[in-house]
Design a protein around this motif. Sequence first.
Motif, short mmCIF file in Angstrom:
data_model
loop_
_atom_site.label_atom_id
_atom_site.label_comp_id
_atom_site.label_asym_id
_atom_site.label_seq_id
_atom_site.Cartn_x
_atom_site.Cartn_y
_atom_site.Cartn_z
N ALA A 165 52.91 26.61 -3.39
CA ALA A 165 52.49 26.85 -2.01
C ALA A 165 51.19 26.11 -1.72
CB ALA A 165 52.32 28.35 -1.77
N LEU A 166 50.27 26.20 -2.71
CA LEU A 166 48.98 25.52 -2.54
C LEU A 166 49.16 24.02 -2.41
CD1 LEU A 166 46.44 27.34 -4.87
CD2 LEU A 166 46.33 27.01 -2.39
N LEU A 167 50.04 23.49 -3.30
CA LEU A 167 50.30 22.05 -3.26
C LEU A 167 50.84 21.63 -1.91
CD1 LEU A 167 51.87 20.97 -6.67
CD2 LEU A 167 49.80 20.12 -5.56
N ALA A 168 51.79 22.43 -1.41
CA ALA A 168 52.40 22.11 -0.11
C ALA A 168 51.33 22.13 0.98
CB ALA A 168 53.51 23.11 0.20
N ALA A 169 50.46 23.17 0.91
CA ALA A 169 49.41 23.29 1.92
C ALA A 169 48.50 22.06 1.88
CB ALA A 169 48.59 24.56 1.67
N LEU A 170 48.20 21.63 0.64
CA LEU A 170 47.33 20.47 0.46
C LEU A 170 47.97 19.22 1.08
CD1 LEU A 170 44.70 20.72 -1.24
CD2 LEU A 170 45.79 19.18 -2.86
N ALA A 171 49.27 19.06 0.81
CA ALA A 171 49.98 17.89 1.33
C ALA A 171 49.95 17.90 2.85
CB ALA A 171 51.42 17.88 0.83
N ILE A 172 50.17 19.11 3.42
CA ILE A 172 50.18 19.20 4.89
C ILE A 172 48.78 18.87 5.43
CG2 ILE A 172 50.34 20.82 6.83
CD1 ILE A 172 52.61 22.20 5.14
N ALA A 173 47.75 19.37 4.72
CA ALA A 173 46.37 19.10 5.16
C ALA A 173 46.11 17.60 5.13
CB ALA A 173 45.38 19.82 4.25
N GLN A 174 46.65 16.95 4.09
CA GLN A 174 46.42 15.51 3.98
C GLN A 174 47.09 14.76 5.12
OE1 GLN A 174 47.62 14.43 0.09
NE2 GLN A 174 45.54 14.38 -0.68
N ILE A 175 48.33 15.18 5.43
CA ILE A 175 49.04 14.53 6.54
C ILE A 175 48.25 14.74 7.84
CG2 ILE A 175 51.13 14.61 7.96
CD1 ILE A 175 52.62 15.40 5.32
N ALA A 176 47.74 15.96 8.00
CA ALA A 176 46.98 16.26 9.21
C ALA A 176 45.74 15.37 9.28
CB ALA A 176 46.58 17.73 9.22
N ALA A 177 45.08 15.18 8.11
CA ALA A 177 43.87 14.35 8.09
C ALA A 177 44.22 12.92 8.49
CB ALA A 177 43.25 14.38 6.70
N ALA A 178 45.37 12.43 7.97
CA ALA A 178 45.77 11.06 8.29
C ALA A 178 46.06 10.94 9.78
CB ALA A 178 47.00 10.67 7.48
N GLU A 179 46.56 12.04 10.36
CA GLU A 179 46.89 11.99 11.78
C GLU A 179 45.66 12.04 12.68
OE1 GLU A 179 49.76 14.99 12.40
OE2 GLU A 179 51.42 13.71 11.79
N GLU A 180 44.54 12.36 12.07
CA GLU A 180 43.31 12.39 12.86
C GLU A 180 42.91 11.00 13.35
OE1 GLU A 180 39.78 14.06 11.09
OE2 GLU A 180 40.92 15.90 10.77
N LEU A 181 43.60 10.00 12.84
CA LEU A 181 43.33 8.63 13.23
C LEU A 181 43.39 8.52 14.74
CD1 LEU A 181 42.92 6.25 11.37
CD2 LEU A 181 45.27 5.57 11.83
N GLU A 182 42.36 7.93 15.31
CA GLU A 182 42.29 7.75 16.76
C GLU A 182 43.41 6.83 17.22
OE1 GLU A 182 40.01 9.08 19.86
OE2 GLU A 182 39.07 9.08 17.90
N HIS A 183 44.11 7.21 18.28
CA HIS A 183 45.13 6.31 18.82
C HIS A 183 44.45 5.13 19.49
CE1 HIS A 183 48.80 8.34 17.97
NE2 HIS A 183 48.27 9.49 18.32
N PRO A 184 44.95 3.92 19.29
CA PRO A 184 44.30 2.77 19.93
C PRO A 184 44.28 2.93 21.45
CG PRO A 184 45.93 2.02 18.34
CD PRO A 184 46.08 3.51 18.44
N LYS A 185 43.25 2.35 22.07
CA LYS A 185 43.22 2.33 23.54
C LYS A 185 44.37 1.48 24.02
CE LYS A 185 38.30 2.28 23.27
NZ LYS A 185 37.33 1.27 22.94
N HIS A 186 44.86 1.78 25.22
CA HIS A 186 46.01 1.01 25.70
C HIS A 186 45.57 0.06 26.79
CE1 HIS A 186 50.30 0.41 25.59
NE2 HIS A 186 50.14 0.07 26.86
N PRO A 221 36.66 5.05 13.91
CA PRO A 221 37.72 6.07 13.97
C PRO A 221 39.12 5.47 14.03
CG PRO A 221 36.58 5.89 16.08
CD PRO A 221 35.81 5.05 15.10
N TYR A 222 39.25 4.16 14.27
CA TYR A 222 40.58 3.56 14.37
C TYR A 222 41.09 3.08 13.01
CZ TYR A 222 39.49 3.75 19.26
OH TYR A 222 39.16 4.20 20.50
N PHE A 223 40.21 3.03 12.02
CA PHE A 223 40.59 2.52 10.71
C PHE A 223 41.01 3.69 9.82
CE2 PHE A 223 39.56 0.65 6.46
CZ PHE A 223 40.41 -0.43 6.55
N PRO A 224 42.10 3.51 9.02
CA PRO A 224 42.52 4.59 8.13
C PRO A 224 41.33 5.07 7.27
CG PRO A 224 44.09 2.78 8.06
CD PRO A 224 42.96 2.33 8.93
N ASN A 225 41.14 6.35 7.17
CA ASN A 225 40.01 6.97 6.47
C ASN A 225 38.66 6.80 7.16
OD1 ASN A 225 41.76 7.83 4.49
ND2 ASN A 225 41.49 5.93 3.34
#
Length: 252
Positions: free
Chosen positions: A9-30, A171-175
């Motif tokens: 369960a912890l591992l799964a939570a960690l993976a989800i947290a990581q995905i969420a962190a990656a999604e924090e990436l700012e969307h490029p301006k259009h 904020p637009y660059f991964p990490n």
Amino acid sequence: MFFKGIGYALLAALAIAQIAAAEELEHPKHLAWQFEGMTGYLDKKAAQRGFQVYSQVCSVCHSLNRVSYRNLSDLGFTEAEIKAVAASKLVEDYDDKGQRIMRPGKMSDNFVPPYPNEDASRAAHGGAYPPDLSLIVKARHDGPNYVFSLITGFGPAPTDEKPVPNKYYNPYFPNHWISMPPPLSEGLVTYQDGMPATVDQMAKDVVVFLQWAAEPEMEQRKLTGLRVLVFLTILTGMLYAIKRRIWRNVKH
Ligand code: HEC
């Protein structure tokens, strides 16, 4: 068994947290780019200015291997201008005795890279590699908007972001931490056509130039597509008229 379950369960939570962190990436301006859409075309003036930005700023660190000087005629530069650009570079070559020499560039040469190879480039940038920019617009998702947002998107890091030594917050660059220092600043180049060199303007122009570098045949491709559409429309009309004619006397 129970602990193992908690572990998973912890591992799964960690993976989800990581995905969420990656999604924090700012969307490029259009941005609205002239080269987009079915009737998109290359804004040659912007591409010429973009070439100036690449040459005077980005080319210090980034190569553009797949473009040769003579390709610049697509952007509306004259042969004399292109020859002058090429001749201002030194190209490694061999003389008629097989000795290594440096000679002035020719129209047929590809853009001269800033470093002889990737290792030399990494050594100069603390291990990071400034990628070749020939295809960058195609190599990244939403390329034109991404590159624009990246080079204009530097700024102070929020307090909850831990600074990384020798990296810059973006904020637009991964990490969010990139080894490229902010490359543009107000008035960095002097445009020959008098266009004010704001950071946004230089970024837009260099993206138009890089879009052309990645897909020099774009205009031709779109033109062919349009011609095919017009042809098919006319053909459909003709076929319909013929069909009506042939079946005119047949009763339902
Ligand atoms: C002082 C050197 C330097 C200059 C000047 C510079 N860059 Fe970079 N650039 C880098 C380095 C180093 C990286 C690799 C960053 C990393 O991996 O952390 C990079 C990465 C990039 C990337 C790739 C980001 C990704 O998604 O991988 C793009 C796009 C880029 N630069 C565009 C430009 C443009 C456009 C210019 C000119 C306006 C420019 N750079 C000027 C050093 C430079």
